[in-house]
Scaffold this motif. Structure first.
Motif, PDB file in Angstrom:
ATOM      1  N   SER A  78      -4.557 -25.456  -4.375  1.00  0.00           N
ATOM      2  CA  SER A  78      -4.221 -24.542  -3.274  1.00  0.00           C
ATOM      3  C   SER A  78      -2.726 -24.422  -3.047  1.00  0.00           C
ATOM      4  N   PHE A  79      -1.970 -25.494  -3.204  1.00  0.00           N
ATOM      5  CA  PHE A  79      -0.544 -25.447  -2.892  1.00  0.00           C
ATOM      6  C   PHE A  79       0.287 -24.749  -3.969  1.00  0.00           C
ATOM      7  N   ARG A  80      -0.390 -24.212  -4.972  1.00  0.00           N
ATOM      8  CA  ARG A  80       0.305 -23.337  -5.891  1.00  0.00           C
ATOM      9  C   ARG A  80       0.423 -21.931  -5.311  1.00  0.00           C
ATOM     10  N   LEU A  81      -0.238 -21.743  -4.163  1.00  0.00           N
ATOM     11  CA  LEU A  81      -0.181 -20.476  -3.442  1.00  0.00           C
ATOM     12  C   LEU A  81       0.427 -20.709  -2.071  1.00  0.00           C
ATOM     13  N   MET A  88      -6.959 -18.562   2.367  1.00  0.00           N
ATOM     14  CA  MET A  88      -8.229 -18.065   1.841  1.00  0.00           C
ATOM     15  C   MET A  88      -8.801 -18.980   0.757  1.00  0.00           C
ATOM     16  N   ILE A  89      -7.943 -19.593  -0.061  1.00  0.00           N
ATOM     17  CA  ILE A  89      -8.478 -20.459  -1.102  1.00  0.00           C
ATOM     18  C   ILE A  89      -9.025 -21.754  -0.500  1.00  0.00           C
ATOM     19  N   THR A  90      -8.406 -22.263   0.563  1.00  0.00           N
ATOM     20  CA  THR A  90      -8.970 -23.435   1.224  1.00  0.00           C
ATOM     21  C   THR A  90     -10.295 -23.087   1.900  1.00  0.00           C
ATOM     22  N   LEU A  91     -10.379 -21.892   2.474  1.00  0.00           N
ATOM     23  CA  LEU A  91     -11.644 -21.437   3.044  1.00  0.00           C
ATOM     24  C   LEU A  91     -12.712 -21.340   1.962  1.00  0.00           C
TER      25      LEU A  91
END
Length: 374
Positions: A78-81, A88-91
């Motif tokens: 996720s932290f690449r974004l 949204m990716i964590t969701l």
């Protein structure tokens, strides 16, 4: 109030990463659910290496460690974004876990009844020092423990409140200590200007990953307290994305980047819901109006066939969430810093610093002048 404490802790863990680094974790419910399910599964003897006799405090820590591992796995991707893409990716990760757990028969007490988890710990869900019976008290909404303090008997509800509050307070001080460390200062630098933090030599990727893991740990502790108090957990009550939504609501009302603010925000949210609920167990508005106005006043026609009683029921009965939403919009528009953030703005800093400065001013020694010796 016990609910306010353990969910307030979860909201504080959400604010730890979202309010102090600026990265909104919309999938934070994954950690809350991990802690809740770990506690119940350990109590049911379904976690290898941990028998059913494992103390509750150990189960909490195990759930926290599992959440740290999960946070690292999610964070590595996720932290690449950044920005809305990170949110949204964590969701997405949280929703995948929610669907997985909901359909996993291994964690269900009875697969035919749905993916719920239940069980009673043989030794009780006790908070204290493991192995020292005199320093342990069981919590639980139905099977808690009574205690006698200074000649006063505390019921199971009061014991649960104080013991859950003790854990929540300890976690708050731990997060506060981290935020006031050099590590916490880098978190603030990332929130204010990540590019500048990178320019002066900080590996912000690792710092963000570390902050995410820490927030996941305390989020799992909150979930474990929830499961220990309720003696059960379900995907809807722990892994569902609306759990994170409630933490976001509490953080905005209480104040982003204040750590303690989300606790006050959730207390405010629960107070409004209780005040406008159908039953009003704590003395809601609807029961108060019904009792105070009397049958004759409630039967007064307003227009047509509608009476005052029908109008009051139409406006208040079952519409607590509607009014909470209105309050939320008003906070976003007119109180953007939240409850605690606005107070800090007014006093020019934290309340502790303001109280300390006021105390020093009131007890400071007057400056000597040339005429004092005479």
């Amino acid at each position: 109030m016990t609910t306010v404490l353990y969910f307030g802790l979860f909201a504080m863990s959400f604010d730890f990463i979202s309010g102090y680094t600026g990265y909104l974790s919309f999938g934070h419910a994954a950690f809350y659910g991990t802690g809740a399910y770990t506690v119940i599964l350990v109590a049911n003897g379904l976690v290898p290496l941990f028998p059913t006799s494992t103390p509750f405090m150990i189960s909490l820590l195990v759930g926290g460690v599992f959440a740290v591992v999960l946070a690292v796995v999610i964070g590595l991707v996720s932290f690449r974004l950044s920005g809305v893409y990170f949110a949204m990716i964590t969701l997405g990760f949280a929703q995948v876990l929610y669907i997985f757990v909901r359909g996993w028969d291994y964690v269900a007490a009875n697969p035919r009844d749905g993916p719920s988890v239940g069980g009673t710990h043989p030794a009780g869900f006790e908070i204290g020092i493991p192995g020292v019976d005199q320093l342990n008290l069981a919590i639980g909404v139905l099977a808690g423990e009574e205690a006698t303090v200074l000649g006063h008997t505390l019921g199971s509800t009061a014991v649960s409140y104080y013991m859950v509050g003790l854990v929540a307070l300890g976690c708050y001080f731990a997060m506060q200590r981290i935020l006031h460390s050099p590590f916490g200062r880098v978190m603030l630098a990332i929130r204010e200007n990540e590019e500048r933090a990178v320019a002066i030599g900080y590996n912000t990727y690792l710092y963000k990953l570390g902050a995410f893991a820490i927030s996941g740990f305390f989020g799992a502790i909150a979930g474990g307290l929830f499961a220990g108090f309720r003696r059960s957990a379900t995907p809807e009550s722990s892994f569902y994305f609306l759990t994170t939504g409630d933490a976001l609501l509490a953080s905005i009302i209480g104040g982003f980047g204040t750590l303690a603010g989300p606790l006050y925000g959730h207390l405010f949210d629960e107070t409004v819901r209780e005040f406008l609920s159908k039953s009003g167990q704590g003395g809601g508005l609807l029961p108060y109006l019904r009792a105070g106005l009397g049958d004759q006043a409630l039967a007064t026609p307003i227009f047509g066939d509608m009476t005052l009683g029908v109008l009051i029921d139409t406006l208040l009965n079952g519409h607590a969430s509607l009014y909470v939403g209105i309050v939320f919009v008003l906070f976003v528009l007119y109180v953007p810093d939240g409850l605690l953030g606005t107070v800090r703005t007014r006093v020019g800093g934290t309340l502790a610093d303001a109280a300390r400065d006021r105390f020093r001013d009131d007890h400071s020694t007057p400056e000597r002048t040339e005429g004092d010796d005479e």
